[in-house]
Design a protein around this motif. Structure first.
Motif, PDB file in Angstrom:
ATOM      1  N   GLU A  11       0.743  -1.287  -0.149  1.00 47.11           N
ATOM      2  CA  GLU A  11       0.250   0.032   0.153  1.00 47.11           C
ATOM      3  C   GLU A  11       0.858   1.261   0.046  1.00 47.11           C
ATOM      4  N   ILE A  12       2.025   1.202   0.413  1.00 42.23           N
ATOM      5  CA  ILE A  12       2.883   2.479   0.525  1.00 42.23           C
ATOM      6  C   ILE A  12       3.567   2.676  -0.939  1.00 42.23           C
ATOM      7  N   SER A  13       4.024   3.968  -1.237  1.00 38.89           N
ATOM      8  CA  SER A  13       4.525   4.341  -2.554  1.00 38.89           C
ATOM      9  C   SER A  13       6.018   3.804  -2.663  1.00 38.89           C
ATOM     10  N   PRO A  14       6.550   3.759  -3.743  1.00 38.57           N
ATOM     11  CA  PRO A  14       7.805   3.332  -4.025  1.00 38.57           C
ATOM     12  C   PRO A  14       8.764   4.349  -3.540  1.00 38.57           C
ATOM     13  N   ARG A  15       8.437   5.768  -3.233  1.00 36.66           N
ATOM     14  CA  ARG A  15       9.471   6.510  -2.392  1.00 36.66           C
ATOM     15  C   ARG A  15       9.224   6.186  -1.042  1.00 36.66           C
ATOM     16  N   GLU A  16       8.277   6.010  -0.417  1.00 35.56           N
ATOM     17  CA  GLU A  16       8.222   5.419   0.930  1.00 35.56           C
ATOM     18  C   GLU A  16       8.703   4.294   1.303  1.00 35.56           C
ATOM     19  N   ARG A  17       8.951   3.303   0.323  1.00 36.63           N
ATOM     20  CA  ARG A  17       9.540   2.013   0.348  1.00 36.63           C
ATOM     21  C   ARG A  17      10.973   2.285   0.468  1.00 36.63           C
ATOM     22  N   TRP A  18      11.410   3.093  -0.455  1.00 35.85           N
ATOM     23  CA  TRP A  18      13.150   3.656  -0.421  1.00 35.85           C
ATOM     24  C   TRP A  18      13.420   4.033   1.057  1.00 35.85           C
ATOM     25  N   LEU A  19      12.423   4.831   1.478  1.00 35.84           N
ATOM     26  CA  LEU A  19      12.705   5.493   2.686  1.00 35.84           C
ATOM     27  C   LEU A  19      12.670   4.491   3.982  1.00 35.84           C
ATOM     28  N   VAL A  20      11.841   3.746   3.892  1.00 33.64           N
ATOM     29  CA  VAL A  20      11.634   2.570   4.825  1.00 33.64           C
ATOM     30  C   VAL A  20      12.969   1.756   4.851  1.00 33.64           C
ATOM     31  N   GLY A  21      13.253   1.459   3.529  1.00 36.70           N
ATOM     32  CA  GLY A  21      14.694   0.578   3.233  1.00 36.70           C
ATOM     33  C   GLY A  21      15.835   1.321   3.912  1.00 36.70           C
ATOM     34  N   ILE A  22      15.927   2.479   3.672  1.00 41.30           N
ATOM     35  CA  ILE A  22      17.079   3.291   4.126  1.00 41.30           C
ATOM     36  C   ILE A  22      17.231   3.282   5.836  1.00 41.30           C
ATOM     37  N   ALA A  23      15.895   3.359   6.204  1.00 41.21           N
ATOM     38  CA  ALA A  23      15.840   3.547   7.600  1.00 41.21           C
ATOM     39  C   ALA A  23      16.209   2.070   8.357  1.00 41.21           C
ATOM     40  N   ALA A  24      15.884   1.111   7.446  1.00 38.09           N
ATOM     41  CA  ALA A  24      16.035  -0.327   8.239  1.00 38.09           C
ATOM     42  C   ALA A  24      17.640  -0.517   8.223  1.00 38.09           C
ATOM     43  N   VAL A  25      18.087  -0.257   6.904  1.00 36.70           N
ATOM     44  CA  VAL A  25      19.412  -0.327   6.948  1.00 36.70           C
ATOM     45  C   VAL A  25      20.321   0.410   7.867  1.00 36.70           C
ATOM     46  N   LEU A  26      19.916   1.682   8.067  1.00 34.26           N
ATOM     47  CA  LEU A  26      20.533   2.579   9.237  1.00 34.26           C
ATOM     48  C   LEU A  26      20.291   1.896  10.585  1.00 34.26           C
ATOM     49  N   GLY A  27      19.193   1.403  10.730  1.00 33.54           N
ATOM     50  CA  GLY A  27      18.877   0.628  12.304  1.00 33.54           C
ATOM     51  C   GLY A  27      19.707  -0.470  12.367  1.00 33.54           C
ATOM     52  N   ILE A  28      19.798  -1.349  11.149  1.00 35.06           N
ATOM     53  CA  ILE A  28      20.699  -2.426  11.559  1.00 35.06           C
ATOM     54  C   ILE A  28      22.330  -2.118  11.782  1.00 35.06           C
ATOM     55  N   ALA A  29      22.615  -1.051  11.104  1.00 35.12           N
ATOM     56  CA  ALA A  29      23.912  -0.446  11.154  1.00 35.12           C
ATOM     57  C   ALA A  29      24.077  -0.076  12.579  1.00 35.12           C
ATOM     58  N   VAL A  30      23.307   0.687  13.239  1.00 43.69           N
ATOM     59  CA  VAL A  30      23.273   1.174  14.457  1.00 43.69           C
ATOM     60  C   VAL A  30      23.285   0.188  15.545  1.00 43.69           C
ATOM     61  N   LEU A  31      22.634  -0.954  15.420  1.00 44.48           N
ATOM     62  CA  LEU A  31      22.379  -1.951  16.105  1.00 44.48           C
ATOM     63  C   LEU A  31      23.729  -2.836  16.152  1.00 44.48           C
ATOM     64  N   GLY A  32      24.243  -3.117  14.880  1.00 44.96           N
ATOM     65  CA  GLY A  32      25.820  -3.701  14.858  1.00 44.96           C
ATOM     66  C   GLY A  32      26.922  -2.960  15.409  1.00 44.96           C
ATOM     67  N   TRP A  33      26.603  -1.566  15.305  1.00 43.18           N
ATOM     68  CA  TRP A  33      27.721  -0.808  16.098  1.00 43.18           C
ATOM     69  C   TRP A  33      27.442  -0.826  17.503  1.00 43.18           C
ATOM     70  N   ALA A  34      26.285  -0.881  18.011  1.00 46.92           N
ATOM     71  CA  ALA A  34      26.042  -1.086  19.614  1.00 46.92           C
ATOM     72  C   ALA A  34      26.347  -2.418  20.242  1.00 46.92           C
ATOM     73  N   LEU A  35      26.294  -3.462  19.345  1.00 46.17           N
ATOM     74  CA  LEU A  35      26.827  -4.762  19.743  1.00 46.17           C
ATOM     75  C   LEU A  35      28.304  -4.833  19.500  1.00 46.17           C
ATOM     76  N   GLY A  36      28.702  -4.488  18.406  1.00 45.74           N
ATOM     77  CA  GLY A  36      30.256  -4.622  18.131  1.00 45.74           C
ATOM     78  C   GLY A  36      31.342  -3.813  18.842  1.00 45.74           C
ATOM     79  N   ARG A  37      30.866  -2.699  19.258  1.00 45.91           N
ATOM     80  CA  ARG A  37      31.861  -1.674  19.897  1.00 45.91           C
ATOM     81  C   ARG A  37      32.102  -2.419  21.270  1.00 45.91           C
ATOM     82  N   PRO A  38      31.212  -2.699  22.261  1.00 48.00           N
ATOM     83  CA  PRO A  38      31.688  -3.409  23.308  1.00 48.00           C
ATOM     84  C   PRO A  38      32.545  -4.794  23.243  1.00 48.00           C
ATOM     85  N   ALA A  39      32.348  -5.588  22.223  1.00 50.92           N
ATOM     86  CA  ALA A  39      32.957  -6.666  21.779  1.00 50.92           C
ATOM     87  C   ALA A  39      34.606  -6.294  21.300  1.00 50.92           C
TER      88      ALA A  39
END
Length: 160
Positions: A11-39
């Protein structure tokens, strides 16, 4: 649940899909950094502790070797045949120290200087000399910026 997500995605537009995809990638990157830095920090700390333990083991082994090689005769008898400056130079070189100045002042007194050395190695060497009968008359130890120390000292054989 998956049906609802698929329906929402369609139901969402192609532009919104891009934005959600970028947000997901950034979220995964932040989560990886938050877990990887202490290790990574933990591994660095473990490596530093390991290096310190190896250095301590080397110092202990050197002390044990010095104790095992305790002379049966007094240092006076052992160094009478050798000049005091030669004896100090040989003793220092056996444990990896370099005497930058080594001046005999008579038969039983010498002035020495070491430009750079690790403090534990230097103090262990001086302690072993005292155990062999040398007396430290003057001692100046100066810390350096790189974690080493410099030393000037006047040593004499006991009995003088």
């Amino acid at each position: 649940m998956m049906e609802r997500l698929q329906r929402w995605w369609s139901e969402i537009s192609p532009r919104e899909r891009w934005l959600v995809g970028i947000a997901a990638v950034l979220g995964i990157a932040v989560l990886g950094w938050a877990l990887g830095r202490p290790a990574v920090a933990a591994f660095i700390d473990i490596d530093a502790q390991h290096r310190a333990a190896i250095e301590r083991e080397g110092r202990v082994a050197a002390k044990v070797r010095l104790l095992a090689e305790r002379p049966t005769t007094s240092v006076t008898a052992a160094t009478d045949a050798v000049q005091i400056d030669q004896y100090l130079a040989q003793s220092a070189s056996e444990i990896g120290l370099t005497l930058d100045r080594n001046e005999a002042r008579g038969q039983r007194v010498a002035a020495i200087a070491i430009a750079t050395a690790k403090a534990p190695v230097l103090t262990d060497w001086l302690a072993s000399l005292e155990a062999q009968g040398f007396v430290v008359d003057q001692l100046t130890i100066t810390p350096a910026a790189d974690g080493t120390v410099g030393m000037t000292a006047e040593l004499r054989k006991s009995g003088s």
